[in-house]
Structure formats: C-alpha cells, structure tokens
Design an enzyme around this catalytic site. Structure first.
Site, PDB file in Angstrom:
ATOM      1  N   GLU A 124      -3.609   3.542   1.809  1.00 55.90           N
ATOM      2  CA  GLU A 124      -3.921   3.687   3.226  1.00 55.90           C
ATOM      3  C   GLU A 124      -4.156   5.164   3.501  1.00 55.90           C
ATOM      4  O   GLU A 124      -3.263   5.989   3.317  1.00 55.90           O
ATOM      5  CB  GLU A 124      -2.759   3.183   4.078  1.00 55.90           C
ATOM      6  CG  GLU A 124      -2.929   3.445   5.558  1.00 55.90           C
ATOM      7  CD  GLU A 124      -1.671   3.127   6.358  1.00 55.90           C
ATOM      8  OE1 GLU A 124      -1.466   3.796   7.381  1.00 55.90           O
ATOM      9  OE2 GLU A 124      -0.904   2.232   5.961  1.00 55.90           O
TER      10      GLU A 124
ATOM     11  N   HIS B 280       0.828  -1.198   0.000  1.00 56.25           N
ATOM     12  CA  HIS B 280       0.000   0.000   0.000  1.00 56.25           C
ATOM     13  C   HIS B 280       0.866   1.254   0.000  1.00 56.25           C
ATOM     14  O   HIS B 280       2.056   1.197   0.271  1.00 56.25           O
ATOM     15  CB  HIS B 280      -0.966   0.030   1.193  1.00 56.25           C
ATOM     16  CG  HIS B 280      -0.287   0.074   2.526  1.00 56.25           C
ATOM     17  ND1 HIS B 280      -0.058  -1.054   3.280  1.00 56.25           N
ATOM     18  CD2 HIS B 280       0.218   1.105   3.250  1.00 56.25           C
ATOM     19  CE1 HIS B 280       0.540  -0.719   4.397  1.00 56.25           C
ATOM     20  NE2 HIS B 280       0.730   0.589   4.408  1.00 56.25           N
TER      21      HIS B 280
END
Length: 128
Positions: A56, A5
């Site tokens: 994220e 991420h």
C-alpha cells in the site's frame, strides 16, 4: 489469517507507482483519493489481493518529506535470477544499492535496490 499488505508512505506517488510497476514489474491493483483526509492510497503487487500480499503506497497530500528512521529493514521479493533482475532494474532506471552476490557466511545470493523514497527492497532467489 494471512498477510494482506505492507504500507509505505511516499512523497511522490507517481514516481513510486512508476518504480513499483515499470521497474519492479508489479501491477497497480487499485487506487483511490480521499479528499476529506487529503491522501491517496494505491495498492501494487504481483498477484490479485485475494491471492497474495500487496504494498500500500500512501501519499499524504500535505507532506513533502518523511524520515525513514532506523527501524525499517526491507521488503523481500523472490526472483528467478538475482543478477538478471538487477540488470533489468538498472536498465529501467532503478537504483541497485548492493549488487548481486552471496550473503556473508551463506550461499544465498541476494541484492538490494532502493525505491524513490529510499525504502530498501531485497531480491532473493526463491528457495525450493
């Protein structure tokens, strides 16, 4: 190894979630509050995390603003049709900062949009 991420700090988590899900069409993959640390993490993406990278979104409860600085570039997203993607994003209330067109000295068609915190997102037609 694989990319898991990219983390972005956001001022208004709900505005950011709305942008990434409603405007860009991602799914909220998971979200959790951390009261002891005074932050919330929300992961968004087009695929389940086991199948592809996510973004994220980190919301620190006691922070009202961030400086993006000049080191951040952009996140790139492959789309089938850059022009049509820009139209969908504008219709959903998103901000297109560079309309679809060829990259300088190239035939690659691209566009740029901006999320609620000013992070740039490049839209590209995926190469064969």
């Amino acid at each position: 190894m694989r990319l898991l991420h990219t983390m972005l700090r956001v001022r208004d988590l709900e505005a950011s979630l709305s942008f990434y899900t409603d405007v860009l069409g991602m799914r909220l993959l998971r979200k959790k509050d951390y009261p002891g640390g005074k932050f919330t993490l929300a992961f968004v993406g087009y695929q389940d995390e086991k199948d592809g990278a996510a973004i994220e979104l980190t919301h620190n409860w006691d922070v009202d603003d961030y400086e993006l600085g000049n080191a951040y570039g952009h996140i790139a997203i492959a789309v089938d049709d850059v022009c049509a993607a820009c139209e969908r994003i504008k219709a959903a209330g998103g901000k297109v900062t560079r309309e679809a067109g060829p990259m300088k000295e190239s035939t690659t068609v691209l566009a740029f949009v901006e999320d609620p915190d000013g992070y740039k997102i490049e839209l590209l037609t995926e190469k064969e």
